[in-house]
Each structure stands twice: as C-alpha cells, then as structure tokens.
Design an enzyme around this catalytic site. Structure first.
Site, mmCIF file in Angstrom:
data_model
loop_
_atom_site.group_PDB
_atom_site.id
_atom_site.type_symbol
_atom_site.label_atom_id
_atom_site.label_comp_id
_atom_site.label_asym_id
_atom_site.label_seq_id
_atom_site.Cartn_x
_atom_site.Cartn_y
_atom_site.Cartn_z
ATOM 1 N N SER A 34 0.822 -1.337 -0.157
ATOM 2 C CA SER A 34 0.064 0.145 0.087
ATOM 3 C C SER A 34 0.776 1.140 -0.148
ATOM 4 O O SER A 34 0.345 2.363 -0.299
ATOM 5 C CB SER A 34 -0.839 -0.110 0.981
ATOM 6 N N ASP A 324 -4.231 7.707 7.389
ATOM 7 C CA ASP A 324 -4.771 6.940 8.153
ATOM 8 C C ASP A 324 -4.131 6.311 9.227
ATOM 9 O O ASP A 324 -2.937 6.623 9.196
ATOM 10 C CB ASP A 324 -5.879 5.903 7.306
ATOM 11 N N HIS A 327 -1.162 4.761 7.106
ATOM 12 C CA HIS A 327 -0.388 5.402 6.048
ATOM 13 C C HIS A 327 -0.045 6.967 6.275
ATOM 14 O O HIS A 327 -0.893 7.697 6.634
ATOM 15 C CB HIS A 327 -1.271 5.086 4.701
#
Ligand SMILES: *[C@@H]1O[C@H](CO)[C@@H](O)[C@H](O)[C@H]1NC(C)=O
Length: 349
Positions: A34, A324, A327
């Site tokens: 990610s 978040d 991240h």
C-alpha cells in the site's frame, strides 16, 4: 531571413527538448504494497480497499483511486520528477490501456508482503503474482510497440520496490505461525532471501535500474501507538528496531546484488531517517499532529473504517503526518519523495 530564423528556432526547440528528456527513464514500474499501490486492490476480492471517500480527497478531481492516501503516493512524485508522468496507473485498472502502461505501471497491492503468508491474510496479490503480471505486461508491451522498442523500455525503465511492513505488522506479530518457526532475525533473513530472488528474476527479465525502499519507523504508525498500551502510546521501539535492522540487512543484499549482477544498478532508497526526522520534529515541517492520523479518530481506522461518515476526520491533512492509522498523508509522501529524488537522479541519470 525569417525562414532561417524560424529554422534555427525550431532546431533550438528540438535540441532543448532532447536534452530535457535525455534522463533515460522512459517508464516507471512499481512493485510492492500500500505504500505504492495506485489501485490494484479495486479489482480483486479483498476487504482491503480505499476507492471511496475520504481517500483521494486531495487527489486530482478529489477522486478516490485506491491509493491509501488523501492524494498521491511516492511513485507518482518520483515519476513526475523524472519527467515521465504525474500519476502511475494500476495495472488492473480497466480505465487504462497498454498505451498508458508503456510509460509507467503499478503492480503493487495493499496488504502484501515478501512472504506468501502475508498476502494470504487479506487475500491480496502475492509478490510472485505481481511478477507474473509483469511478465504478461512485457508480452503486451512487445506486441504494442514492437520487440526492439519494448526491450529498450524494459531495460531503461526505473523499477521501484517498496514493501515489508505488512510481513511484520499484519503477519509476524499478529499470528503465531511464523513466530513459532522464526526468530525476528531469521524472519528478516527469510524475507530478504525472497527479495534477493525477486531481484534476480527481475534482472533476468531485463530490468537494470532498481530502487528498493525498506521500512520506515513502523513502530510510530498511529495504529501501533494506539495499541502500545504498556508504552503509554508512544512509538513501539521494538518495531522501530526491527525496521532499522531490516534496512541494514537490505543494504547488504543490495550491495551483493550490485556485485553479482554486472549490469544492475540497485539503490537502497532508505526513507527511515527522513520519516523519523518528521516524526521527531513535526513542527519543523509545518505539521501539527503526529501521534494520530487525519481520518476519523486517527487511532485505528483504515480502509472501510476510514469512512466519509465520520465527523472527526480532519479538514486539513497538510497538518497531519499520517492520513489513516497506517499510511502517511500526501504531504509526507511529497517530503519523502523530495528527499529521495536527488539520490535517484544521481544514480539513474
Ligand atoms: C510462494 O508461492 C508461489 C506460488 O505457489 C511459489 O512458487 C513460491 O515458491 C512461494 N514462495 C516461497 C518463499 O515459499
């Protein structure tokens, strides 16, 4: 006379244009998790997605793309710095064709790791499958631009790899399976042996310019702080040490690969120190919040839990280090990229 002037002017344009584009990076090709995924998980059966608001609210058009961020991720900034393009499309996004992918493509999948068991946790794309997609891409590229041109793109492209966090935080420290069989140090070696084999395969397929990013201070991710109850919600220093030793071992693997693969130029794009500096001195970078993320309560939410319904989500993500619980914000991605760009340019120009 006028015509001569015009001709000289045109020649000037051509020369300038050529020197501008002579950075020799015709495409940026991305593998990983990610930290670099631009939306492949949208197309697979996993719960780990981010193609809904508020993700992407600071992206072009306020569009959620599947990037785990409010805006762009580092490969986008790096590709832009090399004059290639400003966003790297996800290979599985049906909105893009091989024409788009010829100048940049992302095979990364949020939630994946070096270890097959890591990608299995949330049913995302394992690293070996990313490589299978890349092989398919090569075939499509050759039929699209011809063998010779395709081979040139393949060998001149800049390859980016960024993964490893999930192997520890979604796998090793969560499930007993790997902990029973490996000490942390052994598990690091296991992951790095997979990394080494992956690079050898990529090299055999024609890749030459490779930048590998190891781990950032993973113990300071808001989720890890939230669960660090004994440590008074500070950074988990054990995890940070795992990141530091992993990065040091990765440097050795990269040095070995550079020695053994004659035409390889591999760079360790280590982002630990810059992210650590941001976390230690956030106000020096204009941040106001580092412990919690922008999205919702900022302590544990990511993916579907980071929802547009939450009234708690911050209004200005530029004040936050993390978007978040797991991240960084686009701002952090931009600062990290700007730190890495001169190193990449010095190596691959
Ligand atoms: C991961 O799975 C693939 C596909 O089954 C397999 O080829 C590969 O050897 C596995 N990797 C490791 C390190 O076990």
């Amino acid at each position: 006379m006028t015509l001569t002037c015009l001709l000289l002017f045109l020649i000037h344009i051509v020369v300038v244009k050529n020197s501008e584009t002579s950075n020799n990076v015709p495409a940026v090709i991305v593998f990983g998790d990610s930290s670099v995924d631009s939306g492949n998980n949208n197309a697979i059966a996993t719960v780990l997605k981010s193609n809904f608001k508020p993700y992407g609210r600071d992206f072009e058009g306020g569009r959620p793309t599947g990037r785990f961020c409010n805006g762009r991720v580092p490969p986008d900034f790096l590709a832009e710095a090399f004059g290639v393009k400003s966003t790297i499309p996800a290979y599985l996004d049906p909105a893009y064709t091989i024409q788009d992918f010829a100048t940049g493509v992302c095979f990364a999948s949020a939630g994946t790791g070096y270890d097959n068991a890591t990608s299995a946790v949330l049913n995302v794309i394992p690293l070996w499958k990313e490589l299978e997609f890349y092989k398919e891409y090569q075939t499509r590229l050759r039929s699209h631009v011809g063998v010779e041109k395709a081979n040139e793109i393949i060998s001149e492209a800049l390859y980016l790899m960024s993964l490893g966090t999930n192997d520890f935080l979604e796998n090793y420290y969560v499930f007993p399976t790997r902990r029973i069989h490996f000490t942390v140090s052994q598990y690091q070696d296991f992951l790095l042996s997979i990394a080494e084999n992956f690079v050898r395969e990529l090299y055999a397929l024609g890749a030459r310019k490779l930048s590998i990013t190891g781990l950032i201070p993973i113990g300071c991710l808001p989720l890890e702080r939230a669960t660090n109850i004994l440590g008074d919600h500070g950074c988990n220093e054990e995890y940070n040490n795992v990141a530091l030793t992993f990065n040091a071992k990765l440097e050795n693997v990269i040095a070995k690969l550079n020695r053994e693969l004659p035409q390889l130029k591999a760079l360790s794009a280590n982002a630990y120190s810059i992210v650590n500096d941001i976390i230690t001195r956030p106000s020096a970078y204009g941040y106001e919040v580092v412990e919690k993320a922008c999205c919702s309560t900022g302590t544990f939410e990511m993916s579907y839990l980071c929802s547009d319904k939450s009234p708690l989500t911050c209004t200005d993500a530029e004040k936050y280090v993390f978007w978040d619980a797991f991240h960084p914000t686009e701002k952090t991605n931009r600062i990290v990229s700007n730190y890495l760009i001169p190193k990449l340019k010095a190596t691959f120009r």
